[in-house]
Design a protein around this motif. Structure first.
Motif: not given
Ligand code: ADP
Length: 493
Positions: A264, A308, A312, A409, A413
């Motif tokens: 995030t 990220g 969102q 996350g 990509n």
């Molecule tokens: P957290 O641990 O902060 O909850 P994560 O490591 O689970 O975060 O990653 C989720 C974030 O990554 C979200 O903000 C999502 O929008 C972004 N995200 C997930 N997959 C992709 C992708 N394929 N491309 C771009 N952003 C992504």
């Protein structure tokens, strides 16, 4: 010969997990519990420290029950935890006198402002590597002593103990036998002198904290006590705060190696070796995990508030994508020369610009700019922001980045990862096991237990994909210049 296993406790902000690793570094079993979040007032965030301990214990037992192994086969335990979160408990009963105040909690914002006005910032920066902020434990601990009835009196006669989550868990799991923490967690309290490697008397005085409350501090890969389970004693041989554990789990054991977690928000750490370097660009200095028998190592730390989260925003506010995953194909479908820039300053701009009043902006729009160009520019902004922070880190650390290790996350990509490699002009390395934080804690514990040695560290972390830079330096320069222009127009001062 029996096969040996290592257990990692991963106590995070939203969940508590136990992960069982085998001797080849593979995950054999996991168990998890969601953690209740308490918001008693706006800006306040608390956890129930007893719930944290119960969940940790329950997941530990669940993991051992899930697989057909005996506790005798567990060589050691490593702990990694949400950092800075503050617990104060009664030394005699082991019961917390108040909920754990979570790192996100900003109730001490005004107190921090006063401390700055009183001119304490320079000393704090020079000796802890931090900035005066409500994130760190010191002002939370001060708040508990001032606001919980009878707390200060009890603390002054040595009847209360303080700990970050690691120290709290160790205390509970050892039945009050050990009151200890590790250097990486201590470095986030704003009470620990990271140059002299001891609790800082001047800071204890400023924050009005009795020294008797504080845990003993050990290096991350050392013996923190034993957990007794079914009459078997299992040693805790590793402890580290989550970001430092992730750097270690990513192979960040030498200067010049950095990791970025694309969640995030984005969290970056650059290993800078044995010198304590105070940043000139508003980054934090923190203690990194060291190898057993190595002197204390440091890292520069920086974060991007909106990482990220901007993806969102495309999904939930603009509603121009339905999943984060689809951004990859969209990015690949746009020719590289169409340059639109999105500056996602939704929460101001952090390092290295530090402009809290800046707002998000888009540049380079023409009549043929469509939603796909905006999507691509938003994805690329993650890479530009990462480059800004890493550039500042390299300037502060007077070193060159060798490669970037990635997780989180958005590291899934591939377009973004390739673009990141191109922008930084260094390889970007994504591991097979994305649980790098838990792996880091397990590695610390396994090293001390003698299950693994230093050479194993590099082979246990397996690379899934390496993105090599392919962009011409001319193109890299042009694109980054465009980004810097967009930033310049976004800054409010
Ligand atoms: P957290 O641990 O902060 O909850 P994560 O490591 O689970 O975060 O990653 C989720 C974030 O990554 C979200 O903000 C999502 O929008 C972004 N995200 C997930 N997959 C992709 C992708 N394929 N491309 C771009 N952003 C992504």
């Amino acid at each position: 010969m029996t096969t040996k296993y290592i257990i990692a406790f991963d106590q995070g902000t939203t969940s508590t997990r136990t992960i069982l690793f085998d001797a080849s570094g593979h995950i054999v079993a996991t168990a998890q519990r969601e953690l209740t979040q308490h918001y008693p007032q706006s800006g306040w965030v608390e956890h129930d420290a007893i719930e944290i301990y119960k969940h940790q214990k329950a997941t530990f037992e669940e993991v051992l029950n899930k697989v057909n192994i005996s506790e005798k086969d567990v060589a050691s335990i490593g702990i990694t935890n949400q950092r800075e979160t503050t617990v104060v408990w009664d030394k005699e009963t082991g019961i917390p006198i108040y909920n754990a105040i979570v790192w996100l909690d900003s109730r001490t914002k005004n107190y921090c402002k006063e401390l700055k006005e009183e001119g304490h910032e320079a000393y704090v920066r020079a000796n802890t590597g931090l900035m005066i902020d409500s994130y760190f434990s010191a002002t939370k601990l001060n708040w508990i002593l001032n606001n919980v009835e009878g707390a200060r009196e009890k603390a002054e006669v040595g009847k209360l103990l303080f700990g970050t989550i690691d120290a709290w868990l160790i205390y509970k799991f050892t039945n009050g036998d050990k009151h200890v923490t590790d250097v990486t967690n201590a470095s986030r309290t704003m009470l620990y002198n990271c140059k002299e490697l001891k609790w800082d008397k001047k800071l204890l005085n400023i924050f009005n904290i009795p020294e008797t409350m504080l845990p003993d501090v050990q290096i991350s890969s050392s013996h923190f006590g034993n957990i007794t389970y079914n009459n078997i004693e299992i040693p805790i041989y590793g402890v580290a705060g989550d970001q430092q554990a992730a750097l270690f789990g990513q192979g960040g054991t030498a200067p010049g190696i950095a990791k970025n977690t694309y969640g995030t928000g984005c969290f970056m750490l650059l290993h800078t070796g044995k010198e304590f370097i105070v940043s000139k660009n508003g980054l934090l200095t923190t203690i990194a995990c060291s190898l057993p028998n190595q002197e204390v190592q440091y890292a520069l730390e920086g974060s991007i508030f909106v990482g990220g989260a901007s993806i969102q925003w495309l999904r939930d506010q603009l509603q121009i994508i339905s999943t984060a995953q689809e951004t990859e194909d969209i990015c690949n479908s746009i020719p590289p020369l169409k340059d639109v820039y999105v500056v996602p300053a939704f929460a101001g701009l952090g390092a290295p610009y530090w402009d809290a009043d800046a707002k998000g902006a888009m540049y380079g729009l023409t009549l043929d700019t469509g939603k796909n160009e905006i999507i691509k520019a938003t994805v690329e902004a993650l890479a530009y922001q990462t480059k800004d922070v890493l550039k500042a880190m390299q300037e502060d650390g007077k070193m060159k980045l060798k490669k970037l290790q990635v997780d989180g996350g958005a590291s899934n990509n591939s377009y973004l990862m390739q673009f990141q490699a191109d922008m930084l002009n260094v390889p970007v390395d994504k591991p097979e096991i994305i649980e790098v934080t838990a792996l880091g804690a397990a590695l610390l514990a396994g090293l001390k237990a003698g299950i693994w040695n230093e050479t194993d560290l590099q082979t246990l972390r397996k690379t899934e994909e390496i993105y090599m830079p392919t962009m011409t330096s001319e193109m890299r320069h042009l694109k980054y210049l465009g980004w810097k222009k967009a930033i310049k127009r976004t800054l409010t001062k």
